[in-house]
Design a protein around this motif. Structure first.
Motif, PDB file in Angstrom:
ATOM      1  N   LEU A   1       0.833  -1.210   0.000  1.00 45.61           N
ATOM      2  CA  LEU A   1       0.000   0.000   0.000  1.00 45.61           C
ATOM      3  C   LEU A   1       0.867   1.260   0.000  1.00 45.61           C
ATOM      4  CD1 LEU A   1      -2.779   1.285   0.049  1.00 45.61           C
ATOM      5  CD2 LEU A   1      -2.776   1.039   2.535  1.00 45.61           C
ATOM      6  N   ILE A   2       1.910   1.275   0.813  1.00 45.54           N
ATOM      7  CA  ILE A   2       2.842   2.410   0.828  1.00 45.54           C
ATOM      8  C   ILE A   2       3.508   2.548  -0.540  1.00 45.54           C
ATOM      9  CG2 ILE A   2       5.009   3.287   1.802  1.00 45.54           C
ATOM     10  CD1 ILE A   2       2.757   3.630   3.755  1.00 45.54           C
ATOM     11  N   ALA A   3       3.903   1.430  -1.131  1.00 52.06           N
ATOM     12  CA  ALA A   3       4.525   1.457  -2.467  1.00 52.06           C
ATOM     13  C   ALA A   3       3.570   2.077  -3.480  1.00 52.06           C
ATOM     14  CB  ALA A   3       4.909   0.044  -2.898  1.00 52.06           C
ATOM     15  N   ARG A   4       2.308   1.678  -3.444  1.00 49.69           N
ATOM     16  CA  ARG A   4       1.323   2.226  -4.388  1.00 49.69           C
ATOM     17  C   ARG A   4       1.104   3.718  -4.165  1.00 49.69           C
ATOM     18  NH1 ARG A   4      -2.649  -3.004  -4.630  1.00 49.69           N
ATOM     19  NH2 ARG A   4      -1.323  -4.134  -6.071  1.00 49.69           N
ATOM     20  N   MET A   5       1.196   4.140  -2.938  1.00 49.59           N
ATOM     21  CA  MET A   5       1.054   5.572  -2.650  1.00 49.59           C
ATOM     22  C   MET A   5       2.228   6.348  -3.243  1.00 49.59           C
ATOM     23  SD  MET A   5      -0.486   5.140   1.190  1.00 49.59           S
ATOM     24  CE  MET A   5      -0.732   6.846   1.603  1.00 49.59           C
ATOM     25  N   HIS A   6       3.430   5.796  -3.127  1.00 54.06           N
ATOM     26  CA  HIS A   6       4.596   6.431  -3.758  1.00 54.06           C
ATOM     27  C   HIS A   6       4.459   6.397  -5.279  1.00 54.06           C
ATOM     28  CE1 HIS A   6       7.252   7.396  -0.414  1.00 54.06           C
ATOM     29  NE2 HIS A   6       6.899   6.247   0.152  1.00 54.06           N
ATOM     30  N   GLU A   7       3.983   5.274  -5.788  1.00 50.22           N
ATOM     31  CA  GLU A   7       3.819   5.092  -7.222  1.00 50.22           C
ATOM     32  C   GLU A   7       2.823   6.100  -7.821  1.00 50.22           C
ATOM     33  OE1 GLU A   7       3.732   0.888  -9.230  1.00 50.22           O
ATOM     34  OE2 GLU A   7       1.720   1.395  -8.509  1.00 50.22           O
ATOM     35  N   SER A   8       1.790   6.413  -7.073  1.00 54.84           N
ATOM     36  CA  SER A   8       0.769   7.342  -7.580  1.00 54.84           C
ATOM     37  C   SER A   8       1.106   8.799  -7.282  1.00 54.84           C
ATOM     38  CB  SER A   8      -0.594   6.997  -6.979  1.00 54.84           C
ATOM     39  OG  SER A   8      -0.587   7.249  -5.582  1.00 54.84           O
ATOM     40  N   GLY A   9       2.110   9.040  -6.458  1.00 56.48           N
ATOM     41  CA  GLY A   9       2.497  10.405  -6.138  1.00 56.48           C
ATOM     42  C   GLY A   9       1.783  10.979  -4.927  1.00 56.48           C
ATOM     43  N   VAL A  10       0.984  10.189  -4.242  1.00 58.26           N
ATOM     44  CA  VAL A  10       0.233  10.666  -3.084  1.00 58.26           C
ATOM     45  C   VAL A  10       1.161  11.144  -1.972  1.00 58.26           C
ATOM     46  CG1 VAL A  10      -1.328   9.918  -1.219  1.00 58.26           C
ATOM     47  CG2 VAL A  10      -1.790   9.259  -3.581  1.00 58.26           C
ATOM     48  N   LEU A  11       2.307  10.535  -1.824  1.00 55.40           N
ATOM     49  CA  LEU A  11       3.218  10.889  -0.735  1.00 55.40           C
ATOM     50  C   LEU A  11       4.259  11.938  -1.129  1.00 55.40           C
ATOM     51  CD1 LEU A  11       3.776   7.367   0.885  1.00 55.40           C
ATOM     52  CD2 LEU A  11       2.233   9.194   1.615  1.00 55.40           C
ATOM     53  N   ALA A  12       4.183  12.445  -2.348  1.00 53.40           N
ATOM     54  CA  ALA A  12       5.147  13.458  -2.796  1.00 53.40           C
ATOM     55  C   ALA A  12       4.541  14.851  -2.647  1.00 53.40           C
ATOM     56  CB  ALA A  12       5.517  13.205  -4.254  1.00 53.40           C
ATOM     57  N   GLU A  13       5.423  15.836  -2.461  1.00 56.25           N
ATOM     58  CA  GLU A  13       4.950  17.206  -2.291  1.00 56.25           C
ATOM     59  C   GLU A  13       4.182  17.693  -3.509  1.00 56.25           C
ATOM     60  OE1 GLU A  13       7.629  20.278  -0.979  1.00 56.25           O
ATOM     61  OE2 GLU A  13       8.625  18.849   0.354  1.00 56.25           O
ATOM     62  N   LYS A  14       4.692  17.435  -4.681  1.00 55.74           N
ATOM     63  CA  LYS A  14       4.068  17.927  -5.910  1.00 55.74           C
ATOM     64  C   LYS A  14       3.216  16.873  -6.600  1.00 55.74           C
ATOM     65  CE  LYS A  14       7.725  21.269  -6.643  1.00 55.74           C
ATOM     66  NZ  LYS A  14       8.730  21.784  -7.557  1.00 55.74           N
TER      67      LYS A  14
ATOM     68  N   GLU B   1      11.185   4.817  -7.808  1.00 59.75           N
ATOM     69  CA  GLU B   1      12.317   4.192  -7.106  1.00 59.75           C
ATOM     70  C   GLU B   1      11.940   3.836  -5.669  1.00 59.75           C
ATOM     71  OE1 GLU B   1      12.913   7.038  -8.969  1.00 59.75           O
ATOM     72  OE2 GLU B   1      14.055   6.138 -10.602  1.00 59.75           O
ATOM     73  N   THR B   2      11.281   4.771  -4.986  1.00 59.54           N
ATOM     74  CA  THR B   2      10.865   4.501  -3.606  1.00 59.54           C
ATOM     75  C   THR B   2       9.798   3.417  -3.580  1.00 59.54           C
ATOM     76  OG1 THR B   2      11.400   6.770  -2.986  1.00 59.54           O
ATOM     77  CG2 THR B   2       9.979   5.540  -1.485  1.00 59.54           C
ATOM     78  N   ALA B   3       8.875   3.476  -4.529  1.00 60.67           N
ATOM     79  CA  ALA B   3       7.838   2.441  -4.611  1.00 60.67           C
ATOM     80  C   ALA B   3       8.478   1.071  -4.792  1.00 60.67           C
ATOM     81  CB  ALA B   3       6.886   2.744  -5.759  1.00 60.67           C
TER      82      ALA B   3
ATOM     83  N   ALA C   1       8.263  -6.038   0.559  1.00 62.87           N
ATOM     84  CA  ALA C   1       7.133  -6.975   0.635  1.00 62.87           C
ATOM     85  C   ALA C   1       7.507  -8.316  -0.004  1.00 62.87           C
ATOM     86  CB  ALA C   1       5.908  -6.380  -0.043  1.00 62.87           C
ATOM     87  N   ASN C   2       8.327  -8.273  -1.036  1.00 60.37           N
ATOM     88  CA  ASN C   2       8.765  -9.501  -1.688  1.00 60.37           C
ATOM     89  C   ASN C   2       9.633 -10.356  -0.767  1.00 60.37           C
ATOM     90  OD1 ASN C   2       9.462 -11.398  -3.872  1.00 60.37           O
ATOM     91  ND2 ASN C   2      11.471 -10.456  -3.624  1.00 60.37           N
ATOM     92  N   GLU C   3      10.329  -9.744   0.153  1.00 66.78           N
ATOM     93  CA  GLU C   3      11.152 -10.511   1.094  1.00 66.78           C
ATOM     94  C   GLU C   3      10.312 -11.515   1.879  1.00 66.78           C
ATOM     95  OE1 GLU C   3      13.207  -7.584   3.441  1.00 66.78           O
ATOM     96  OE2 GLU C   3      14.384  -6.886   1.722  1.00 66.78           O
ATOM     97  N   LYS C   4       8.992 -11.264   1.924  1.00 67.55           N
ATOM     98  CA  LYS C   4       8.064 -12.178   2.592  1.00 67.55           C
ATOM     99  C   LYS C   4       7.284 -13.000   1.565  1.00 67.55           C
ATOM    100  CE  LYS C   4       8.192  -8.449   5.576  1.00 67.55           C
ATOM    101  NZ  LYS C   4       8.815  -7.368   4.849  1.00 67.55           N
ATOM    102  N   ASP C   5       7.796 -13.068   0.325  1.00 66.42           N
ATOM    103  CA  ASP C   5       7.154 -13.810  -0.774  1.00 66.42           C
ATOM    104  C   ASP C   5       5.718 -13.359  -1.009  1.00 66.42           C
ATOM    105  OD1 ASP C   5       9.250 -15.378  -1.721  1.00 66.42           O
ATOM    106  OD2 ASP C   5       8.933 -16.875  -0.152  1.00 66.42           O
TER     107      ASP C   5
ATOM    108  N   GLN D   1       1.576 -10.067  -4.659  1.00 66.30           N
ATOM    109  CA  GLN D   1       1.231  -8.774  -5.264  1.00 66.30           C
ATOM    110  C   GLN D   1       2.481  -7.933  -5.498  1.00 66.30           C
ATOM    111  OE1 GLN D   1      -0.402 -10.265  -2.826  1.00 66.30           O
ATOM    112  NE2 GLN D   1      -2.597 -10.046  -3.103  1.00 66.30           N
ATOM    113  N   ALA D   2       3.438  -8.021  -4.605  1.00 61.67           N
ATOM    114  CA  ALA D   2       4.695  -7.300  -4.774  1.00 61.67           C
ATOM    115  C   ALA D   2       5.491  -7.888  -5.930  1.00 61.67           C
ATOM    116  CB  ALA D   2       5.518  -7.353  -3.481  1.00 61.67           C
ATOM    117  N   GLN D   3       5.470  -9.195  -6.055  1.00 61.78           N
ATOM    118  CA  GLN D   3       6.205  -9.846  -7.141  1.00 61.78           C
ATOM    119  C   GLN D   3       5.638  -9.450  -8.501  1.00 61.78           C
ATOM    120  OE1 GLN D   3       5.701 -13.834  -5.698  1.00 61.78           O
ATOM    121  NE2 GLN D   3       7.537 -13.719  -4.409  1.00 61.78           N
TER     122      GLN D   3
END
Length: 181
Positions: free
Chosen positions: A16-29, A35-37, A44-48, A51-53
């Motif tokens: 969910l945090i990755a998707r927020m970074h991916e959509s720009g929700v967590l960025a100022e502009k 990259e952060t996403a 998340a993939n470290e836990k197999d 959805q992350a994979q």
């Protein structure tokens, strides 16, 4: 709360945090930060987490997040998720086998992946399975889409457009008539 859950290692929260970074929700502009996403998807993939994979595969296929584009690499990520029973990944694998992108074209493998996802009642896979059977019927008149027809008719609820259900029913009826001859 989501931030704390992600930092505690819950893969759904990390995605969910990755998707927020991916959509720009967590960025100022509001600009996407791939990259952060990607870093969150990798956590998340470290836990197999399938959805992350899938998302890592998408990043590889598109060459996003600082990754070099690699369709073959993407397919390996999709396969990892598909092998864990993730229907969207199973559908993606089928589409790659149909198109021959990153793998050798193999309609039988595509059919197997679609069937697995359809058994999990994934509507897009059920629809694609019907489409694949219809195309194979046009290409090879000796092939009857019996497996899809039986699959649809055995289900109590069918998540495909009515025209595909009707096609499945008529295909099964035709196959049974031909079989009795």
């Amino acid at each position: 709360a989501i931030d704390q859950a992600a930092k505690s290692g819950y893969p759904a929260a990390e995605v969910l945090i990755a998707r927020m970074h991916e959509s720009g929700v967590l960025a100022e502009k509001g600009k996407p930060d791939f990259e952060t996403a990607l870093r969150w998807y990798q956590r998340a993939n470290e836990k197999d987490y399938p959805q992350a994979q899938v998302k890592i595969g998408e990043y590889l296929e598109a060459g996003q997040g600082g990754l070099n584009r690699s369709i073959e690499g993407a397919v390996s990520w999709y396969r990892r998720a598909a092998d864990q029973g993730n229907p969207p990944a199973q559908l993606i694998m089928a589409e790659h086998y149909i198109s021959g992108r990153g793998v050798k074209r193999d309609y039988a493998a595509a059919h197997r992946w679609l069937h697995l996802a359809a058994e999990l009642e994934y509507p897009a896979a059920e629809y694609k399975l019907g489409e694949l059977d219809r195309k194979s019927t046009r290409l090879n008149s000796s092939h009857k889409p019996i497996s899809y027809a039986v699959f649809c008719l055995k289900k109590k609820t069918v998540h495909v457009p009515r025209r595909n259900y009707i096609h499945a029913h008529s295909s099964l009826s035709a196959a049974l008539v031909l079989q009795q001859r």
